[in-house]
Design a protein around this motif. Structure first.
Motif, PDB file in Angstrom:
ATOM      1  N   UNK A 115      -5.445 -95.453  31.711  1.00 31.87           N
ATOM      2  CA  UNK A 115      -3.821 -94.694  32.139  1.00 31.87           C
ATOM      3  C   UNK A 115      -3.371 -95.879  33.273  1.00 31.87           C
ATOM      4  N   UNK A 116      -2.731 -95.745  33.729  1.00 36.15           N
ATOM      5  CA  UNK A 116      -2.472 -96.301  34.533  1.00 36.15           C
ATOM      6  C   UNK A 116      -2.464 -95.544  36.536  1.00 36.15           C
ATOM      7  N   UNK A 117      -2.779 -95.909  37.345  1.00 33.22           N
ATOM      8  CA  UNK A 117      -3.235 -94.793  37.901  1.00 33.22           C
ATOM      9  C   UNK A 117      -2.343 -95.481  39.158  1.00 33.22           C
ATOM     10  N   UNK A 118      -1.408 -94.539  40.114  1.00 32.91           N
ATOM     11  CA  UNK A 118      -0.850 -94.922  41.252  1.00 32.91           C
ATOM     12  C   UNK A 118      -0.930 -93.625  42.092  1.00 32.91           C
ATOM     13  N   UNK A 119      -0.830 -93.840  43.533  1.00 30.19           N
ATOM     14  CA  UNK A 119      -0.803 -93.258  44.470  1.00 30.19           C
ATOM     15  C   UNK A 119       1.278 -92.671  45.034  1.00 30.19           C
ATOM     16  N   UNK A 120       0.972 -92.292  45.825  1.00 29.04           N
ATOM     17  CA  UNK A 120       2.498 -91.619  46.712  1.00 29.04           C
ATOM     18  C   UNK A 120       3.320 -91.389  44.967  1.00 29.04           C
ATOM     19  N   UNK A 148      -2.647 -87.646  46.832  1.00 30.00           N
ATOM     20  CA  UNK A 148      -3.563 -87.430  47.707  1.00 30.00           C
ATOM     21  C   UNK A 148      -2.360 -87.017  49.108  1.00 30.00           C
ATOM     22  N   UNK A 149      -2.378 -85.677  49.227  1.00 34.27           N
ATOM     23  CA  UNK A 149      -1.590 -85.113  50.096  1.00 34.27           C
ATOM     24  C   UNK A 149      -1.603 -85.026  51.584  1.00 34.27           C
ATOM     25  N   UNK A 150      -0.736 -85.433  52.437  1.00 36.51           N
ATOM     26  CA  UNK A 150      -1.192 -85.088  53.874  1.00 36.51           C
ATOM     27  C   UNK A 150       0.374 -85.623  54.965  1.00 36.51           C
ATOM     28  N   UNK A 151       0.844 -86.478  54.713  1.00 36.96           N
ATOM     29  CA  UNK A 151       2.238 -86.859  55.284  1.00 36.96           C
ATOM     30  C   UNK A 151       3.191 -85.313  54.833  1.00 36.96           C
ATOM     31  N   UNK A 177      -7.210 -87.933  41.881  1.00 37.94           N
ATOM     32  CA  UNK A 177      -8.418 -88.731  43.420  1.00 37.94           C
ATOM     33  C   UNK A 177      -7.250 -87.891  44.939  1.00 37.94           C
ATOM     34  N   UNK A 178      -7.109 -86.386  44.048  1.00 39.30           N
ATOM     35  CA  UNK A 178      -6.618 -84.748  44.602  1.00 39.30           C
ATOM     36  C   UNK A 178      -7.606 -84.748  46.188  1.00 39.30           C
ATOM     37  N   UNK A 179      -6.729 -85.076  47.052  1.00 37.54           N
ATOM     38  CA  UNK A 179      -7.721 -84.826  47.719  1.00 37.54           C
ATOM     39  C   UNK A 179      -5.744 -84.084  49.077  1.00 37.54           C
ATOM     40  N   UNK A 180      -6.918 -83.401  50.285  1.00 36.05           N
ATOM     41  CA  UNK A 180      -6.006 -83.616  51.680  1.00 36.05           C
ATOM     42  C   UNK A 180      -6.272 -84.260  53.170  1.00 36.05           C
TER      43      UNK A 180
END
Length: 623
Positions: free
Chosen positions: A414-419, A458-461, A491-494
């Protein structure tokens, strides 16, 4: 249909008449014609002679199919009768009420007795086609007729089975069936009733579209055939089928020190609760990061076998996180000696030593751990100190090294990335998505074996002051369809209310949890959703789904409801007289508990592609 009954009685009368003439009886042909004319004029009542005839034939197969097991006698029929007339009978199973009414050939209508037995008073001739159907059923029941159609073949029909189960309307599923705060069944929906109601009853276009895609991509329908231990068809057997594990991976990342008990004194509670969520894939937050090996390596060596003992596959995170702040601050003297490089900080190494160091830890770490997949590189969009020194072609090189040295040769890279999907910028395609795409293409163009995409999710903003909407989420996932690569929410979370720009309330975090789960589950090439923060870490960030006492918060309740209740298949039914059952359910692993003559046998089976049907074979039963 009335004319058929008239014709049947005419033939019967002729047969009786011929028999009487042969014996010197006193009936005459004019009497027969008069009886037919009389029958044609009647709307409801029958002659006394006909009633007696039907009463005599009605009991010929009565009571067959009672109890558990095969609801038949020798092929679901009895031997030929002397007068050539045949009856239709059977039994109702499961839940039923006397207001249930059945009909045969849309003609005779009957109610069911208290024992669930039924027998139609009308009798039928050889080779006559029969259709038994439900005419009236209570609103709270769903009744299905097994062996509903047949053609009379010189035998009574005794194997008609009616299976009745509770019929819950979707919008009736909004009351908590459990109130225990530690309940992990998905039945405790206290506090999320409105979310559940929207899940079951919502008419938003995005939800309709998602449900349609889920039905298309996550379910399959086909024929199941039941065989005995010799491979022969088993007729009219009772069965309970239930989904045990989705093909889709609903997973949970393990907090290794909580699992071990070295952080917090609740190791047993943590393990019990983790298993109670029925996660089907695992990972470790920090236990497989090279820079943290001194504090985790021994724990990880015990944790991975523990997970595998429960058939939970493990993913690896991560082989390289190429920012100075994400690598160990000081290279140990042991590593310096083993790798043949200078000791000190990675940022102070010569380019030659830096390349040796990075290559060495990727090769060593990939070869050490037996995992199903690896995040080879993590967050390269914003973490590029190593690449700035060695060149961006190194990213493809890291993937090649991993492929050459992984302990599990089938491990997916995998290539793993945020946002990516969770970016708070406006638009269906954002700048961060395009930079990630560029990184991905650079690896592929340089022949790096990049095999899957990890979107941290990763959700929140907030996006323009609002929670990210479902349509935008789906379009962002859809954007990467052109590359035909599987996607996982790794990395699923709020983000919680205490964080800058986090989601303010627990209810809104639960609402967003359901929205993301529904959209991701509906996307065909998404394979996994893994919860990142399972237990409360006590850091005030409110990213967890379970409190320290083991009770799910609203996000945890939402996760449990969606996985264990909403996206669940369970069915009580019967195989028909051909040993067949048509089944429609979520793709995954099932148990089928077959009951014959009061004896149960459980069969485990995979239900992934049912287009050609499957056979289930009993190991203990012989016809």
């Amino acid at each position: 249909m009335k004319n058929m009954r008239i014709l049947s009685r005419l033939i019967i009368s002729i047969l009786l008449c011929n028999a009487l003439f042969a014996c010197g009886g006193g009936s005459s042909k004019p009497d027969i014609e008069q009886e037919v004319e009389q029958e044609q004029d009647e709307n409801a009542n029958e002659t006394e002679t006909e009633t007696e005839t039907e009463t005599e034939t009605e009991g010929e197969g009565e009571g067959e199919g009672e109890g558990e097991g095969t609801g038949e006698s020798e092929g679901g029929s009895e031997k030929e009768t002397d007068n050539g007339l045949y009856s239709v009978s059977g039994q109702v199973h499961g839940l039923y009420q006397q207001s249930l009414k059945l009909s045969v050939n849309d003609d005779e209508l009957i109610e069911i007795n208290n024992a669930g037995d039924f027998s139609f008073s009308t009798t039928y001739l050889d080779q006559q086609d029969i259709l038994v159907s439900v005419s009236t059923q209570p609103d709270n029941l769903n009744c299905n007729v097994i062996n509903a159609t047949t053609t009379i073949d010189k035998s009574h029909v005794t194997d008609v089975i009616v299976q009745c189960s509770e019929q819950l309307k979707q919008c009736d599923k909004t009351t908590a069936e459990a109130t225990n705060s530690l309940d992990l069944s998905g039945n405790n929906i206290t506090g999320i009733e409105a979310i559940v109601e929207d899940v079951e009853c919502g008419q938003q276009q995005w939800r309709k579209d998602a449900n349609q895609r889920i039905a298309q991509h996550r379910k399959t329908a086909g024929k199941i055939t039941l065989l005995d231990k010799n491979g022969d068809i088993v007729k009219n057997a009772k069965v309970h089928i239930e989904l045990q594990q989705h093909q889709f991976k609903f997973g949970g990342i393990v907090q290794a020190k909580m699992w071990d008990g070295s952080e917090g004194n609740f190791s047993d509670l943590y393990r019990q609760t983790y298993l109670g969520f029925n996660f089907t894939k695992a990972g470790l937050q920090n236990g497989l990061k090279y820079k943290l090996r001194s504090g985790f390596e021994e724990i990880t060596a015990r944790l991975i076998p523990w997970l595998k003992s429960y058939n939970i596959p493990v993913r690896g995170h991560t082989l390289i996180w190429p920012g100075w702040g994400n690598m160990e601050s000081t290279i140990s003297a042991d590593d310096a000696q083993r790798f043949g490089i200078s000791a000190g900080s990675p940022s102070e190494l010569s380019n030659a030593d830096l390349k040796t160091y990075v290559d060495s830890i990727i090769k060593e770490w990939a070869a050490k751990w037996d995992v199903e997949e690896w995040d080879v590189a993590n967050e390269v969009r914003g973490k590029f100190d190593v690449q700035e020194n060695l060149g961006y072609q190194e990213e493809a090189h890291w993937f090649k090294l991993a492929k050459q040295h992984v302990k599990n040769p089938n491990a997916i890279l995998f290539l793993n990335e945020n946002r990516v999907v969770s970016d708070n910028a406006l638009g269906d395609v954002t700048d961060k998505m395009e930079v990630f795409e560029s990184d991905m293409l650079s690896i592929l163009d340089n022949d790096g074996p990049l095999e899957a995409l990890g979107f941290q999710s990763r959700f929140g903003t907030l996006v323009d002051g609002e929670l990210l909407d479902a349509e935008t989420m789906y379009k962002r996932l859809e954007y990467f369809d052109q590359y035909n690569l599987p996607i996982a929410a790794t990395e699923f979370e709020m983000k919680g209310g205490a964080e800058n720009l986090g989601i303010a309330t627990e209810y809104e975090r639960a609402l967003m949890t359901e929205r993301v789960m529904s959209v991701y589950f509906s996307k065909e090439n998404v394979t996994d959703i893994l919860v990142w923060t399972f237990f409360d870490k006590g850091d005030g960030k409110e990213r967890h789904i379970v409190e320290l006492d083991g009770s799910p918060n609203l996000r945890g309740k939402t996760w449990l409801y969606m996985v264990k209740k909403h996206w669940h298949t369970e069915r009580h039914d019967w195989f028909n007289r051909s040993g067949e059952l048509h089944f429609d359910g979520f793709k995954g692993t099932y148990t089928a508990t077959v009951s014959i003559d009061g004896v149960d046998e459980e069969i485990m089976f995979e239900w992934i592609d049912a287009s050609s049907g499957i056979n289930l074979q009993l190991s203990n039963y012989t016809n």
